[in-house]
Design an enzyme around this catalytic site. Structure first.
Site, PDB file in Angstrom:
ATOM      1  N   SER A 282      -8.695  13.042   3.407  1.00 54.03           N
ATOM      2  CA  SER A 282      -7.405  12.770   2.773  1.00 54.03           C
ATOM      3  C   SER A 282      -7.425  12.865   1.253  1.00 54.03           C
ATOM      4  O   SER A 282      -6.370  12.835   0.626  1.00 54.03           O
ATOM      5  CB  SER A 282      -6.905  11.380   3.188  1.00 54.03           C
ATOM      6  OG  SER A 282      -6.625  11.346   4.568  1.00 54.03           O
TER       7      SER A 282
ATOM      8  N   SER B   8      -3.924  12.254   4.031  1.00 49.55           N
ATOM      9  CA  SER B   8      -2.812  11.327   4.047  1.00 49.55           C
ATOM     10  C   SER B   8      -2.284  11.015   2.641  1.00 49.55           C
ATOM     11  O   SER B   8      -1.206  10.450   2.487  1.00 49.55           O
ATOM     12  CB  SER B   8      -3.256  10.020   4.717  1.00 49.55           C
ATOM     13  OG  SER B   8      -4.351   9.414   4.032  1.00 49.55           O
TER      14      SER B   8
ATOM     15  N   LYS C 203      -1.776   5.559  -4.524  1.00 48.31           N
ATOM     16  CA  LYS C 203      -1.404   5.658  -3.110  1.00 48.31           C
ATOM     17  C   LYS C 203      -1.020   4.279  -2.588  1.00 48.31           C
ATOM     18  O   LYS C 203      -1.700   3.293  -2.891  1.00 48.31           O
ATOM     19  CB  LYS C 203      -2.584   6.240  -2.324  1.00 48.31           C
ATOM     20  CG  LYS C 203      -2.326   6.509  -0.854  1.00 48.31           C
ATOM     21  CD  LYS C 203      -3.556   7.162  -0.225  1.00 48.31           C
ATOM     22  CE  LYS C 203      -3.379   7.468   1.245  1.00 48.31           C
ATOM     23  NZ  LYS C 203      -4.581   8.138   1.829  1.00 48.31           N
TER      24      LYS C 203
END
Length: 589
Positions: free
Chosen positions: A170, A146, A72
């Site tokens: 997330s 997210s 990420k």
């Protein structure tokens, strides 16, 4: 079992050499054709050079040898830009985040940095200037956030595993949206060094993978006490521990506390998932969930949003237009929060924690829907805040209460989408809930669940008896039937025995936490066929008991201790087939 049709387990990746695995990752990324999944993709040639060097150095001491993974883009990877999905915040770190460095040292190869809800603020995956990653289950749905790009990369089978982060869900919501496992470890189990925080005191790096065992293995490798992270803790590894069924009590929201926002398919699927949990031997106990919801409301209604402001303070005060409009709207509200407001919320959280302690004290864990419903991208664009809040119904309270969690696909909704449960337990109980999650994937319970014929005996084979190997005929000629390819529990080592013809491996169980998961095939034989098969097993091999990753014990090959003297430790290959492929490749070079 895992419902994703495209996510691939470590076993599939380990059947390839590192160069083959990296090539496959890039080919699959090209075929998927989603430019919004990654913000930065490592140059293919560079990644292949890394894989070739890895092959040349060998697999010894590298438990993740050749596995392609994604990170990420709020977590640092040396030499790759970190943006947190905000171009104005872009910088290129010279060193990798603590957890990433451990994964790279273990032989994993990062192929790129994935898209996210900007500054990890959101549960939807649509709050990024780099676009919306395409959900791997159904293209019109939000990917979840997210950690959107990381979850899609795993769900689409492009990487073996991926790193996300989790503050309010997330690491769990996007896992559920893409029919994969999302392991949200106890706070401090994985170091946050090298991660751009959302809420520094609540954040953790999380792991996405096709199944629980793989997610736990990657987590265990990335784990380690980091003195540079003031929240780092020395905690037990997340490797699944076999549940003692019949003794486990699982708390679930009582009927009046279950919220699905009109989604009857989600409601029915949750009830079916609980029946699957009960069928394994758990006792289901409905509880009052309002105290948990009260904690959840503090996350966005209380002062913790000020931590998000702190993380982006320079940017939001100097160049507010650099932020996504929704992100800016959420974070900018923190400017009106006073110190008194903060202490009020801290005291309120402490009171709520105290009221929840006796509830958790009577339970072994909680089980909740990972998500209450699904939303399309179109719906989120029209109602970006409220629908985001809905998705966090069962996730927002977890980190505020310092709990561990794992989201696992269990069944299917009536519309064919996956239905996932999130299992939640006290900090440090990651291995316990991982064991339950592994069982829920459908590989456990009993021989019938594995597809064994009534009265048959299950046999795990690890080497020359595998499908396509020289001695497989000894099984097929006895009318044996392959019922599963799986792995052992993560406490085995594998050796190439010296002088055996044809070449054979030796499987050896070691102390928990000192081995790895080894690929095996489980075959079903009649009792008579099993008896004659055992009579033909020559020393130094024998038939004993092998514990599978699911916790189930079956008959399987083991090696006498004396046979391991002078044998080559090939555990890092993860299985006999991958080792033999490596030998063949080396001989051909």
């Amino acid at each position: 079992m895992i419902r994703s049709e495209t996510a691939r387990a470590f076993a599939d990746w380990r059947a390839m050499s590192p160069v083959e695995a990296v090539t496959a990752a890039y080919d699959r990324l090209d075929a998927y054709g989603d430019r919004a999944m990654f913000i930065t993709v490592r140059d293919r040639t560079q990644a292949l050079d890394l894989a070739a060097q890895l092959e040349a150095d060998g697999a010894e001491g590298k438990p993740l040898f050749g596995l392609p993974f994604a990170v990420k883009d709020n977590i640092d990877v040396a030499g790759m830009p970190t943006t947190a999905a905000c171009p104005a915040a872009k910088f290129t770190p010279s060193i990798s985040a603590y957890a990433v460095a451990k994964l790279e040292a273990a032989g994993a190869i990062c192929i790129g940095k994935t898209n996210l809800d900007q500054f990890a603020t959101g549960l939807v995956g649509v709050r990024s200037p780099y676009g919306v990653p395409r959900n791997s289950q159904r293209a019109d749905l939000v990917p979840g956030g997210s950690s959107s790009g990381s979850a899609v990369a795993v769900g689409a089978g492009i990487v073996a595993f991926a790193l996300g982060t989790d503050t309010a869900g997330s690491g769990r919501v996007p896992a559920a949206m893409n029919a994969i496992v999302g392991l949200k470890p106890s706070l401090g189990l994985l170091s946050a060094s090298g991660m751009i925080p959302a809420c520094r005191t609540l954040d953790t790096i999380s792991i996405f993978a096709a199944n629980t065992v793989d997610a736990a293995e990657a987590t265990s490798v990335a784990q380690g006490y980091d003195a540079a992270d003031f929240l780092s803790r020395a905690l037990p590894a997340a490797s699944p521990v076999t549940p003692v069924w019949g003794t486990i009590t699982v708390g679930v929201p009582r009927d009046e506390d279950r919220h699905f926002f009109g989604d009857d398919l989600a409601k029915a699927a949750f009830e079916a998932d609980l029946k699957s949990l009960e069928a394994l031997g758990a006792t289901i106990k409905p509880i009052d969930f309002e105290p948990f919801y009260a904690v959840a409301r503090l996350l966005y209604e209380g002062p913790w949003v000020a931590e998000r402001y702190h993380a982006v303070r320079r940017l939001i005060e100097s160049t507010p237009d650099a932020l996504h409009p929704v992100t800016r709207g959420i974070i900018s509200g923190a400017s009106s929060i006073s110190a008194v407001d903060t202490f009020d919320a801290i005291y309120k959280l402490a009171d709520l924690r105290r009221s929840i302690e006796p509830i958790l004290g009577e339970l072994d864990c909680l089980a909740v829907p990972s998500i209450p419903t699904v939303y399309s991208v179109e719906e989120l664009v029209a109602e970006p805040v409220q629908l985001n809040s809905n998705l966090g119904t069962y996730t927002n309270f977890v980190n505020l209460l310092d709990l561990a969690a794992i989201s696992v696909p269990v069944g299917d909704r009536a519309d064919g989408l996956s239905s996932s449960l999130t299992l939640i337990a006290q900090a440090g109980q990651d291995a316990f809930i991982a064991g339950i999650a592994s069982a829920l994937e459908g590989n456990t319970a009993d021989g019938e669940a594995l597809g064994a014929r009534p009265g048959d005996v299950l046999l795990a084979v690890v080497g020359a008896h595998l499908t396509g190997m020289p001695l497989n005929e000894q099984l097929t000629s006895r009318n044996a039937r392959l019922v599963a390819e799986t792995t052992t529990a993560p406490d085995y080592t594998l050796y190439a025995l010296d002088g055996t013809v044809p070449p054979k491996p030796g499987l050896c169980r070691v102390a928990e936490g000192h081995g790895a998961s080894i690929i095996v095939e489980v075959w079903s034989l009649s009792e008579a066929a099993f008896g004659s098969f055992v009579n033909d097993v020559p020393p130094p091999l024998g038939i004993g008991t092998v514990r599978l990753a699911s916790g189930q014990h079956v008959n399987g090959f083991i090696a006498e201790g004396i046979a391991l003297e002078g044998a080559v430790d090939i555990t890092a290959h993860g299985g006999w087939r991958a080792y033999r492929a490596a030998v063949a490749s080396s001989s051909a070079a």
